[in-house]
Design an enzyme around this catalytic site. Sequence first.
Site, mmCIF file in Angstrom:
data_model
loop_
_atom_site.group_PDB
_atom_site.id
_atom_site.type_symbol
_atom_site.label_atom_id
_atom_site.label_comp_id
_atom_site.label_asym_id
_atom_site.label_seq_id
_atom_site.Cartn_x
_atom_site.Cartn_y
_atom_site.Cartn_z
ATOM 1 N N GLU A 34 -0.624 8.770 -6.256
ATOM 2 C CA GLU A 34 -0.121 9.612 -7.643
ATOM 3 C C GLU A 34 -0.740 8.780 -8.824
ATOM 4 O O GLU A 34 -0.968 7.716 -8.950
ATOM 5 C CB GLU A 34 1.207 9.156 -7.609
ATOM 6 N N CYS A 53 1.966 -0.466 -0.599
ATOM 7 C CA CYS A 53 2.067 -1.839 -1.080
ATOM 8 C C CYS A 53 2.625 -2.830 -0.148
ATOM 9 O O CYS A 53 3.888 -2.557 0.212
ATOM 10 C CB CYS A 53 2.559 -2.018 -2.699
ATOM 11 N N SER A 112 -1.513 -4.523 -14.317
ATOM 12 C CA SER A 112 -0.128 -4.965 -13.890
ATOM 13 C C SER A 112 -0.177 -5.717 -12.648
ATOM 14 O O SER A 112 -0.593 -5.070 -11.716
ATOM 15 C CB SER A 112 0.909 -4.065 -14.198
ATOM 16 N N CYS A 115 7.679 4.295 -13.673
ATOM 17 C CA CYS A 115 7.195 3.159 -12.912
ATOM 18 C C CYS A 115 7.871 3.016 -11.736
ATOM 19 O O CYS A 115 9.229 3.030 -11.811
ATOM 20 C CB CYS A 115 7.061 1.965 -13.788
ATOM 21 N N CYS A 172 11.033 -1.183 -5.451
ATOM 22 C CA CYS A 172 10.052 -0.330 -5.803
ATOM 23 C C CYS A 172 9.662 0.846 -4.630
ATOM 24 O O CYS A 172 9.778 0.146 -3.507
ATOM 25 C CB CYS A 172 8.778 -1.046 -6.015
ATOM 26 N N CYS A 224 -1.724 6.254 -16.070
ATOM 27 C CA CYS A 224 -0.960 5.012 -15.101
ATOM 28 C C CYS A 224 -1.712 5.470 -13.795
ATOM 29 O O CYS A 224 -1.304 6.561 -13.110
ATOM 30 C CB CYS A 224 0.577 5.473 -15.004
ATOM 31 N N ASN A 280 14.083 2.227 -12.809
ATOM 32 C CA ASN A 280 14.143 3.778 -12.723
ATOM 33 C C ASN A 280 14.583 4.122 -11.232
ATOM 34 O O ASN A 280 14.057 3.408 -10.113
ATOM 35 C CB ASN A 280 12.793 4.089 -12.632
ATOM 36 N N CYS A 299 8.558 -5.092 -3.206
ATOM 37 C CA CYS A 299 9.701 -5.535 -4.100
ATOM 38 C C CYS A 299 10.579 -4.532 -3.738
ATOM 39 O O CYS A 299 10.476 -3.430 -3.398
ATOM 40 C CB CYS A 299 9.002 -5.332 -5.627
ATOM 41 N N SER A 325 4.535 -9.148 -13.618
ATOM 42 C CA SER A 325 5.864 -8.886 -13.216
ATOM 43 C C SER A 325 6.552 -10.148 -13.000
ATOM 44 O O SER A 325 6.369 -10.441 -11.803
ATOM 45 C CB SER A 325 5.807 -7.831 -12.256
ATOM 46 N N LEU A 326 7.579 -10.452 -13.776
ATOM 47 C CA LEU A 326 8.204 -12.031 -13.485
ATOM 48 C C LEU A 326 9.454 -11.580 -13.086
ATOM 49 O O LEU A 326 9.858 -12.184 -12.253
ATOM 50 C CB LEU A 326 8.220 -12.667 -14.784
ATOM 51 N N HIS A 327 10.229 -10.626 -13.604
ATOM 52 C CA HIS A 327 11.520 -10.139 -13.219
ATOM 53 C C HIS A 327 12.698 -11.238 -13.286
ATOM 54 O O HIS A 327 13.992 -10.642 -13.452
ATOM 55 C CB HIS A 327 11.628 -9.644 -11.778
ATOM 56 N N GLY A 369 0.552 0.471 -5.535
ATOM 57 C CA GLY A 369 -0.278 -0.673 -5.199
ATOM 58 C C GLY A 369 -0.266 -1.929 -6.142
ATOM 59 O O GLY A 369 0.140 -1.888 -7.200
ATOM 60 N N GLU A 370 -0.771 -2.810 -5.595
ATOM 61 C CA GLU A 370 -1.010 -4.378 -6.265
ATOM 62 C C GLU A 370 -2.477 -4.601 -6.664
ATOM 63 O O GLU A 370 -3.163 -4.713 -5.782
ATOM 64 C CB GLU A 370 -0.513 -5.607 -5.466
HETATM 65 N N1 SAH Z 1 1.929 -3.998 -8.442
HETATM 66 C C1 SAH Z 1 1.938 -4.194 -9.793
HETATM 67 C C2 SAH Z 1 1.610 -2.792 -10.585
HETATM 68 C C3 SAH Z 1 2.332 -1.654 -10.147
HETATM 69 S S1 SAH Z 1 4.074 -1.924 -10.268
HETATM 70 C C4 SAH Z 1 3.044 -4.740 -10.164
HETATM 71 O O1 SAH Z 1 4.155 -5.066 -9.569
HETATM 72 O O2 SAH Z 1 2.968 -5.256 -11.589
HETATM 73 C C5 SAH Z 1 4.138 -1.628 -12.110
HETATM 74 C C6 SAH Z 1 5.283 -1.832 -12.694
HETATM 75 O O3 SAH Z 1 6.537 -1.178 -12.278
HETATM 76 C C7 SAH Z 1 5.925 -3.326 -12.390
HETATM 77 O O4 SAH Z 1 6.223 -3.898 -13.544
HETATM 78 C C8 SAH Z 1 6.901 -3.041 -11.444
HETATM 79 O O5 SAH Z 1 8.007 -4.178 -11.410
HETATM 80 C C9 SAH Z 1 7.655 -1.807 -12.033
HETATM 81 N N2 SAH Z 1 8.684 -1.237 -11.276
HETATM 82 C C10 SAH Z 1 8.430 -1.037 -9.932
HETATM 83 N N3 SAH Z 1 9.563 -0.345 -9.359
HETATM 84 C C11 SAH Z 1 10.176 0.108 -10.461
HETATM 85 C C12 SAH Z 1 11.450 0.680 -10.661
HETATM 86 N N4 SAH Z 1 12.210 1.089 -9.422
HETATM 87 N N5 SAH Z 1 11.881 0.975 -12.026
HETATM 88 C C13 SAH Z 1 11.454 0.374 -12.962
HETATM 89 N N6 SAH Z 1 9.936 -0.360 -12.906
HETATM 90 C C14 SAH Z 1 9.702 -0.392 -11.745
HETATM 91 FE FE1 SF4 Z 2 4.074 -3.736 -4.918
HETATM 92 FE FE2 SF4 Z 2 4.031 -3.667 -7.658
HETATM 93 FE FE3 SF4 Z 2 5.769 -2.233 -6.063
HETATM 94 FE FE4 SF4 Z 2 6.038 -4.803 -6.008
HETATM 95 S S1 SF4 Z 2 6.623 -3.540 -7.752
HETATM 96 S S2 SF4 Z 2 5.856 -3.329 -4.202
HETATM 97 S S3 SF4 Z 2 3.875 -5.370 -6.244
HETATM 98 S S4 SF4 Z 2 3.726 -1.967 -6.435
#
Ligand code: SAH
Ligand code: SF4
Length: 353
Positions: free
Chosen positions: A92, A112, A189, A329, A119, A105, A286, A116, A212-214, A159-160
């Site tokens: 996508e 991936c 990112s 995202c 995600c 985006c 989201n 996470c 992406s620290l969280h 993806g990463e």
């Molecule tokens: N893999 C990379 C880039 C893709 S994810 C990364 O993790 O940064 C892009 C962003 O979307 C990241 O900050 C990720 O934490 C965030 N993201 C993933 N799932 C999400 C969700 N369900 N709601 C909001 N943000 C999310």
């Molecule tokens: Fe991969 Fe980024 Fe999703 Fe984590 S948030 S699973 S690193 S795409």
Amino acid sequence: MIAPSLLGLDRSELARICGELGEPPYRAGQLAAWLYRRGARDVAGMTDLPAAFRERLAAAWQVGRSRVAADQRAADGTRKLLLELADRARVETVLLPYDERVSLCISSQTGCAVGCTFCATGSLGAGRNLSAGELTDQLLTAPEVAGERVSNVVFMGMGEPLLNLEAVIAAIRLWRDEVAFSPRHVTISTVGIPARIGELAAAELPVTLAVSLHAGDDELRASLVPTTRWSVAQVVAAARGYQQRTGRRVTYEVVLLRGVNDEPSHAFALAHRLKRGEHVNLIPYNPVPRAPYERPEPARVAAFRRVLEARGLTVTQRQTRGDDIAGACGQLRAGLAEAASRPAPSPAGREPG
Ligand code: SAH
Ligand code: SF4
């Protein structure tokens, strides 16, 4: 067998192919123009190239553009494209129009491996890396379909990107050299892989880095990013190294999950890790099918934000976009994964139970 793609090759690689096919080097410039600026979808359509050359070229190569398998629009203008690649893999790409600019985006992999817990892409498991051509195809296809110029690219799709760093760097160089799209308008990112952040800095491209620290706490972060091998301190140190080396400000991203990492104590733990003036982007979660999380109430997000600001951090908040098409995202390919996991209809045409 699928023929290799021309899209993704730079001028010197195109010149080598032209040479092998007995053509003068200037043909590489013509080819590049068709591939990167004139939107060619096949070799046959490159009408100012000699017919015999086009035939020889088409016998061994394809252009390598995707097919738009689905095109969804949200009420807020967000547009999500599902692109089918040569091997039928699907990714996508999401267009996000803001007041005066359009962000794109893009996806860097078809799934991936990081996994996470919040995600949708992570729930698909590891996919394959996209090639520089497939990354470039997204930058070309989105404005063609939408009729709008893209002002920024963010690697925040599926993806990463740092697990596909070679192709990501090759694509960004290609965009600079052939599409006139500046790396200054690109944000990568990443979940935060320290050695790869160093490699990205060494590529000397003025791209913005978002990490992406969280969470500020190692245990909590590891529960959300289960495969990470690095501590928060190591990830932050790598991010600061990037900032020092490139002079570009790094953003720390925090996906806020209700009751999980959105309490004031979590904000304090995070603030404690960062320095005055550093930048945090808060992303309210989201919803993703079957994930055990909820989005925090706005008051909770505001309280989290106040704690960070009181410590001198700069805080921004991601607008929620494309809600009605799961275009935001982390939600990418969620709908598809859902459809694939649904039981097939019984022979009578009814779903069991
Ligand atoms: N893999 C990379 C880039 C893709 S994810 C990364 O993790 O940064 C892009 C962003 O979307 C990241 O900050 C990720 O934490 C965030 N993201 C993933 N799932 C999400 C969700 N369900 N709601 C909001 N943000 C999310
Ligand atoms: Fe991969 Fe980024 Fe999703 Fe984590 S948030 S699973 S690193 S795409």
